[in-house]
Design a protein around this motif. Structure first.
Motif, PDB file in Angstrom:
ATOM      1  N   TYR A 191       0.815  -1.214   0.000  1.00 54.62           N
ATOM      2  CA  TYR A 191       0.000   0.000   0.000  1.00 54.62           C
ATOM      3  C   TYR A 191       0.853   1.270   0.000  1.00 54.62           C
ATOM      4  N   GLY A 192       2.011   1.200  -0.625  1.00 54.46           N
ATOM      5  CA  GLY A 192       2.867   2.372  -0.734  1.00 54.46           C
ATOM      6  C   GLY A 192       3.913   2.427   0.361  1.00 54.46           C
ATOM      7  N   PRO A 193       4.968   3.225   0.169  1.00 50.85           N
ATOM      8  CA  PRO A 193       6.085   3.272   1.118  1.00 50.85           C
ATOM      9  C   PRO A 193       5.653   3.681   2.522  1.00 50.85           C
ATOM     10  N   HIS A 194       6.065   2.888   3.495  1.00 55.10           N
ATOM     11  CA  HIS A 194       5.829   3.191   4.902  1.00 55.10           C
ATOM     12  C   HIS A 194       7.187   3.387   5.565  1.00 55.10           C
ATOM     13  N   LEU A 195       7.475   4.620   5.919  1.00 53.56           N
ATOM     14  CA  LEU A 195       8.803   5.018   6.382  1.00 53.56           C
ATOM     15  C   LEU A 195       8.675   5.533   7.805  1.00 53.56           C
ATOM     16  N   PHE A 196       9.164   4.755   8.742  1.00 54.19           N
ATOM     17  CA  PHE A 196       8.959   5.114  10.146  1.00 54.19           C
ATOM     18  C   PHE A 196       9.910   6.224  10.566  1.00 54.19           C
ATOM     19  N   HIS A 197       9.350   7.223  11.257  1.00 52.93           N
ATOM     20  CA  HIS A 197      10.153   8.310  11.818  1.00 52.93           C
ATOM     21  C   HIS A 197       9.391   8.900  12.993  1.00 52.93           C
ATOM     22  N   THR A 198      10.122   9.301  14.026  1.00 56.35           N
ATOM     23  CA  THR A 198       9.473   9.867  15.203  1.00 56.35           C
ATOM     24  C   THR A 198      10.490  10.581  16.079  1.00 56.35           C
ATOM     25  N   ASN A 199       9.982  11.449  16.928  1.00 53.11           N
ATOM     26  CA  ASN A 199      10.774  12.034  18.008  1.00 53.11           C
ATOM     27  C   ASN A 199      10.325  11.510  19.364  1.00 53.11           C
ATOM     28  N   VAL A 200       9.376  10.593  19.360  1.00 50.06           N
ATOM     29  CA  VAL A 200       8.805  10.083  20.612  1.00 50.06           C
ATOM     30  C   VAL A 200       9.538   8.798  20.991  1.00 50.06           C
ATOM     31  N   ALA A 201      10.465   8.912  21.916  1.00 52.62           N
ATOM     32  CA  ALA A 201      11.312   7.773  22.284  1.00 52.62           C
ATOM     33  C   ALA A 201      10.513   6.562  22.765  1.00 52.62           C
ATOM     34  N   PRO A 202       9.465   6.730  23.595  1.00 54.53           N
ATOM     35  CA  PRO A 202       8.719   5.547  24.048  1.00 54.53           C
ATOM     36  C   PRO A 202       8.048   4.777  22.910  1.00 54.53           C
ATOM     37  N   VAL A 203       7.670   5.473  21.845  1.00 54.96           N
ATOM     38  CA  VAL A 203       7.067   4.786  20.703  1.00 54.96           C
ATOM     39  C   VAL A 203       8.088   3.872  20.037  1.00 54.96           C
TER      40      VAL A 203
ATOM     41  N   GLN B  28      -8.583  11.124  10.964  1.00 54.83           N
ATOM     42  CA  GLN B  28      -7.387  11.948  11.040  1.00 54.83           C
ATOM     43  C   GLN B  28      -6.325  11.404  10.094  1.00 54.83           C
ATOM     44  N   TYR B  29      -5.536  12.318   9.544  1.00 53.77           N
ATOM     45  CA  TYR B  29      -4.346  11.904   8.814  1.00 53.77           C
ATOM     46  C   TYR B  29      -3.244  11.707   9.848  1.00 53.77           C
ATOM     47  N   LEU B  30      -2.835  10.461  10.066  1.00 54.86           N
ATOM     48  CA  LEU B  30      -1.879  10.138  11.114  1.00 54.86           C
ATOM     49  C   LEU B  30      -0.695   9.374  10.546  1.00 54.86           C
ATOM     50  N   ASP B  31       0.514   9.793  10.915  1.00 54.65           N
ATOM     51  CA  ASP B  31       1.692   8.993  10.610  1.00 54.65           C
ATOM     52  C   ASP B  31       1.720   7.779  11.531  1.00 54.65           C
ATOM     53  N   MET B  32       2.576   6.816  11.205  1.00 53.29           N
ATOM     54  CA  MET B  32       2.615   5.586  11.999  1.00 53.29           C
ATOM     55  C   MET B  32       2.924   5.857  13.459  1.00 53.29           C
ATOM     56  N   ASP B  33       3.894   6.722  13.721  1.00 58.79           N
ATOM     57  CA  ASP B  33       4.248   6.973  15.117  1.00 58.79           C
ATOM     58  C   ASP B  33       3.100   7.630  15.870  1.00 58.79           C
ATOM     59  N   GLN B  34       2.320   8.465  15.175  1.00 62.63           N
ATOM     60  CA  GLN B  34       1.176   9.103  15.822  1.00 62.63           C
ATOM     61  C   GLN B  34       0.094   8.081  16.162  1.00 62.63           C
ATOM     62  N   VAL B  35      -0.141   7.139  15.255  1.00 65.00           N
ATOM     63  CA  VAL B  35      -1.117   6.083  15.526  1.00 65.00           C
ATOM     64  C   VAL B  35      -0.682   5.265  16.743  1.00 65.00           C
ATOM     65  N   ILE B  36       0.591   4.894  16.773  1.00 59.82           N
ATOM     66  CA  ILE B  36       1.097   4.076  17.882  1.00 59.82           C
ATOM     67  C   ILE B  36       1.014   4.846  19.192  1.00 59.82           C
ATOM     68  N   ASN B  37       1.458   6.094  19.178  1.00 62.73           N
ATOM     69  CA  ASN B  37       1.441   6.901  20.396  1.00 62.73           C
ATOM     70  C   ASN B  37       0.015   7.107  20.896  1.00 62.73           C
ATOM     71  N   GLN B  38      -0.884   7.428  19.982  1.00 68.92           N
ATOM     72  CA  GLN B  38      -2.287   7.628  20.331  1.00 68.92           C
ATOM     73  C   GLN B  38      -2.896   6.346  20.890  1.00 68.92           C
ATOM     74  N   SER B  39      -2.550   5.217  20.290  1.00 66.06           N
ATOM     75  CA  SER B  39      -3.131   3.939  20.715  1.00 66.06           C
ATOM     76  C   SER B  39      -2.567   3.477  22.053  1.00 66.06           C
TER      77      SER B  39
ATOM     78  N   TYR C 174      14.501   9.439  15.542  1.00 69.34           N
ATOM     79  CA  TYR C 174      14.439   8.000  15.284  1.00 69.34           C
ATOM     80  C   TYR C 174      13.852   7.768  13.897  1.00 69.34           C
ATOM     81  N   GLN C 175      14.686   7.250  13.010  1.00 68.58           N
ATOM     82  CA  GLN C 175      14.258   6.944  11.649  1.00 68.58           C
ATOM     83  C   GLN C 175      14.815   5.574  11.285  1.00 68.58           C
TER      84      GLN C 175
END
Length: 375
Positions: free
Chosen positions: A54-66, A352-363, A189-190
């Motif tokens: 489903y297209g490129p999924h490129l993980f990046h975040t500044n949230v260390a716990p995620v 919401q338009y959410l990046d992967m790290d946002q979905v994980i953090n929110q969840s 974190y990338q």
């Protein structure tokens, strides 16, 4: 009863399922697709290349716990994403716009951050209070760059003009005055999962308290067999669209095999023309994606469309400048809040338009709040 139903086996569902299972709940996960991982699902194709369906999924975040949570379930390979845009004359230029992009497009020889910043100030359109995405871009980078990189892309991607889009859609894209060409330079974190996203999800779901059932569509009433339901389906679909449709954009994917190619390490190239396609992904340029050398390479081209033209595959919530769809979502949210034992989660559940790290953090936060409320 400590049995919970989770609808959706993507990141939102996986985080809720694993967190609740580790807290002692029995979790039943269902997904209408025939695979886990949601839109992050990947596989090794006949060319020996790992492809993201489903297209490129490129993980990046500044949230260390995620990132720490993800590292529990597999190895990760550092990766700094870079993108090039293909100009009408075939030249490749960095995207987002940086000093080199400006020099190549305008034939300038700017050498410093200050020169690039001053140049953009000169070509910017004086708009004191931008009201939409188009005005926001024109006020920052002027008409030429807006019309080259963003106007045709927006028409294809969203089916709308820039002036119809909320400014937040483009505000998240940086404009740089130096030659930095990393797409996410500010994120600490990338990385990409070394063995792929599907393998990562297999480990997340590998818990004795989690059962997984694929090719199973949620039907209203299923939740009555459980103490609670975390539902990642489209919230308007749950309510049979009684208040109206929440629109989404979708993507059709066109794959091809090449046996000769120019040697480069750029995994994503964006198109600037007026044709139907927005970008192409060269999967072997991503780390650990050339799994077996076959002498062939896999390329995927993306074609945006309305989700109803693509088997109701919902990818991107539409956010317009007038906020009408966000207002409609809030009406659906009021209906959802009246449901005693259900919470809507993820991109489609919360519109919401959410990046992967946002979905994980929110969840993670949502699951922990739910557990805390129950002692």
């Amino acid at each position: 009863m400590r049995a919970v139903l989770v609808v959706g086996a993507g990141f939102a569902g996986a985080v809720y399922a694993r967190t609740l299972a580790e807290a002692g709940y029995t979790v039943h996960v269902i997904d209408q697709r025939d695979h886990i991982g949601g839109n992050a699902f990947d596989f090794v194709d006949a060319n020996g290349i790992r492809v993201h369906r489903y297209g490129p999924h490129l993980f990046h975040t500044n949230v260390a716990p995620v990132f720490a949570w993800l590292q529990r379930f597999g190895r990760w390979t550092p990766y700094r994403h870079r993108v090039r845009a293909i100009l009408p004359d075939g030249r490749l230029v960095p995207l987002p716009v940086n000093l080199d992009t400006i020099n190549l497009v305008f034939g300038e020889a700017l050498a410093t951050d200050a020169e690039a910043e001053a140049f953009l100030r000169r070509i910017a359109v004086p708009i004191a209070e931008p009201r939409n995405a188009g005005e926001h871009l024109r006020a920052r980078i002027g008409d030429v760059l807006t019309d080259l990189f963003f106007r045709p892309y927006t028409r294809k991607m969203w089916g709308l003009e820039l002036e119809e889009m909320d400014a937040s859609i483009v505000r998240r894209l940086p404009i740089r005055f130096d030659s930095t060409d990393q797409y996410f330079p500010a994120d600490c974190y990338q990385a990409l999962p070394t063995d792929g996203y599907t393998a990562l999800f297999q480990v997340i779901f590998n818990h004795p308290a989690i059962t997984l059932q694929l090719e199973t569509t949620f039907v209203r009433g299923m939740e009555r067999n459980y103490s609670f339901c975390f539902n990642s389906m489209a919230i308007d679909a749950y309510f049979d669209h009684r208040l109206g449709d929440l629109p989404y954009r979708s993507l059709r994917f066109h794959s091809r095999t090449v046996s000769s190619w120019d040697r480069h390490d750029i995994s994503v190239r964006n198109y600037t023309d007026t044709g139907p396609f927005t970008r192409e992904a060269w999967w072997h340029c991503l780390p650990d994606h050339l799994v077996t050398e076959t002498g062939r390479r896999s390329v995927t081209v993306e074609e945006p469309c309305d989700y109803r033209q693509n088997n109701n595959e919902r990818y991107y919530p539409v956010k317009t400048a007038d906020g009408r769809y966000q207002t409609l979502y809030q009406e659906y949210r009021k209906l959802a809040e009246a449901l005693p034992n259900m919470t809507f989660i993820g991109r489609c559940g919360t519109y919401q338009y959410l990046d992967m790290d946002q979905v994980i953090n929110q969840s993670l936060a949502g699951a922990r709040r739910w557990l805390a409320a129950r002692g």
